[in-house]
Write a protein that holds these residues in place. Structure first.
Motif, mmCIF file in Angstrom:
data_model
loop_
_atom_site.group_PDB
_atom_site.id
_atom_site.type_symbol
_atom_site.label_atom_id
_atom_site.label_comp_id
_atom_site.label_asym_id
_atom_site.label_seq_id
_atom_site.Cartn_x
_atom_site.Cartn_y
_atom_site.Cartn_z
ATOM 1 N N VAL A 87 -13.387 19.553 59.095
ATOM 2 C CA VAL A 87 -12.132 18.664 57.857
ATOM 3 C C VAL A 87 -12.445 18.937 56.486
ATOM 4 O O VAL A 87 -13.042 18.941 56.086
ATOM 5 C CB VAL A 87 -12.284 16.594 58.166
ATOM 6 C CG1 VAL A 87 -11.056 16.341 57.674
ATOM 7 C CG2 VAL A 87 -12.959 16.732 59.813
ATOM 8 N N THR A 88 -10.913 19.386 56.491
ATOM 9 C CA THR A 88 -11.223 20.590 55.487
ATOM 10 C C THR A 88 -9.645 18.933 54.817
ATOM 11 O O THR A 88 -9.087 18.327 55.044
ATOM 12 C CB THR A 88 -9.927 21.485 54.996
ATOM 13 O OG1 THR A 88 -9.342 21.107 55.904
ATOM 14 C CG2 THR A 88 -11.699 22.305 56.120
ATOM 15 N N ASP A 89 -10.013 19.388 53.016
ATOM 16 C CA ASP A 89 -8.931 18.445 52.067
ATOM 17 C C ASP A 89 -7.846 19.419 52.308
ATOM 18 O O ASP A 89 -7.985 20.675 52.091
ATOM 19 C CB ASP A 89 -9.199 17.711 50.391
ATOM 20 C CG ASP A 89 -8.359 17.320 50.204
ATOM 21 O OD1 ASP A 89 -6.923 17.997 50.216
ATOM 22 O OD2 ASP A 89 -8.455 16.267 48.969
ATOM 23 N N LEU A 90 -6.637 18.766 52.519
ATOM 24 C CA LEU A 90 -5.282 19.294 52.776
ATOM 25 C C LEU A 90 -4.908 20.715 51.760
ATOM 26 O O LEU A 90 -3.701 21.555 51.239
ATOM 27 C CB LEU A 90 -4.235 19.180 53.715
ATOM 28 C CG LEU A 90 -3.708 19.395 55.080
ATOM 29 C CD1 LEU A 90 -3.413 19.155 56.169
ATOM 30 C CD2 LEU A 90 -4.370 20.982 55.690
ATOM 31 N N HIS A 91 -5.484 19.542 50.002
ATOM 32 C CA HIS A 91 -4.755 19.584 49.269
ATOM 33 C C HIS A 91 -5.848 20.737 48.412
ATOM 34 O O HIS A 91 -5.109 22.439 47.917
ATOM 35 C CB HIS A 91 -4.524 18.762 48.045
ATOM 36 C CG HIS A 91 -4.458 19.113 46.539
ATOM 37 N ND1 HIS A 91 -3.550 19.206 46.143
ATOM 38 C CD2 HIS A 91 -4.572 18.755 45.760
ATOM 39 C CE1 HIS A 91 -3.351 20.204 45.041
ATOM 40 N NE2 HIS A 91 -4.444 19.424 44.850
ATOM 41 N N SER A 92 -6.742 20.755 48.541
ATOM 42 C CA SER A 92 -7.341 21.514 47.869
ATOM 43 C C SER A 92 -8.422 23.044 48.807
ATOM 44 O O SER A 92 -8.844 23.592 48.358
ATOM 45 C CB SER A 92 -9.358 21.333 47.094
ATOM 46 O OG SER A 92 -9.897 20.371 48.173
ATOM 47 N N HIS A 93 -8.472 22.356 50.305
ATOM 48 C CA HIS A 93 -9.036 23.449 51.774
ATOM 49 C C HIS A 93 -10.674 22.880 51.418
ATOM 50 O O HIS A 93 -11.342 24.013 52.235
ATOM 51 C CB HIS A 93 -7.986 24.886 51.091
ATOM 52 C CG HIS A 93 -6.892 25.132 51.308
ATOM 53 N ND1 HIS A 93 -5.556 24.091 52.504
ATOM 54 C CD2 HIS A 93 -6.119 24.914 49.976
ATOM 55 C CE1 HIS A 93 -4.867 24.734 51.791
ATOM 56 N NE2 HIS A 93 -4.424 25.145 51.075
ATOM 57 N N ALA A 94 -10.577 22.324 50.144
ATOM 58 C CA ALA A 94 -12.600 22.562 50.727
ATOM 59 C C ALA A 94 -12.997 21.778 51.714
ATOM 60 O O ALA A 94 -12.082 20.219 52.621
ATOM 61 C CB ALA A 94 -12.797 21.661 49.708
ATOM 62 N N VAL A 95 -13.951 22.029 52.280
ATOM 63 C CA VAL A 95 -13.992 21.196 53.127
ATOM 64 C C VAL A 95 -15.327 19.509 53.299
ATOM 65 O O VAL A 95 -16.084 19.596 52.296
ATOM 66 C CB VAL A 95 -15.499 22.006 54.033
ATOM 67 C CG1 VAL A 95 -16.824 21.412 55.964
ATOM 68 C CG2 VAL A 95 -14.950 23.162 54.535
#
Length: 202
Positions: free
Chosen positions: A39-47
């Motif tokens: 699961v990633t943050d769609l804004h920052s692309h961080a896991v």
């Protein structure tokens, strides 16, 4: 400045955001590490979270949820036995490890038993400060079109597939409302994935 967002920590308040969060879920094929999803943050692309299915955990009907640093947050397992066979629901429990090393029940998910289904919804409950808070799943998770709704009918999280992702169900998004514990939402989604023969299943 607007009104303060009411937080609803279930796993931890560190996973409650004051603003709406959009998470991206990418399932891992069974051949890579035995299944699960990232699961990633769609804004920052961080896991943000990792979910390991029973192929990784090594036990049927068991799933683990960890943060980006692989710190375990929830152990999710099915409560079986003769009681379940006679029950209207199959029950799953999400347990958080505490500092003493024991496990504390964080949420319970009830999936209608096929024999008694009759269009009963999937129900989720959490115990907080001498009260039980109830949710239900509306829609169809297998189509990646569903929402988690509280007892007042308010949507706290919405699962969907955006137009550019339409080609595959291996990538979808989850919109989590302000103040809602994202780890709790992902834990519920992990169980729904398993129930519907998703990537977490062996």
């Amino acid at each position: 400045m607007g009104p303060k967002v009411k937080e609803m920590p279930v796993v931890s308040k560190m996973f409650c955001s004051s603003t709406q969060v959009v998470l991206g879920v990418r399932t891992r094929p069974h051949v890579v590490g035995g299944g699960g999803f990232v699961v990633t943050d769609l804004h920052s692309h961080a896991v943000v979270f990792r979910v390991d299915g029973c192929g990784v955990v090594g036990k049927k009907d068991q799933i683990t949820l960890a943060d980006a640093y692989q710190t375990p947050l929830l152990l999710i397992r099915r409560k079986g036995g003769i009681v379940e066979a006679l029950s209207l629901y199959k029950q799953w429990g999400g347990y958080a490890p505490d500092y003493v090393g024991s496990q504390k029940l964080v949420f319970t998910l009830k999936d209608p038993n096929a024999c008694f289904a009759n269009n009963r919804p999937v129900r989720v409950s959490i115990e907080q400060k001498d009260e039980s808070i109830y949710f239900q799943i509306n829609g169809y998770f297998q189509d990646k079109e569903c929402s988690i709704v509280d007892s007042g009918g308010n949507v706290i999280a919405q699962v969907g597939v955006s137009k550019e992702m339409m080609e595959t169900k291996d990538l979808y998004h989850v919109v989590v409302k302000p103040g809602i514990d994202q780890a709790f939402v992902v834990g519920v989604i992990a169980v729904l994935d398993y129930i519907h023969n998703g990537s977490t299943r062996c």
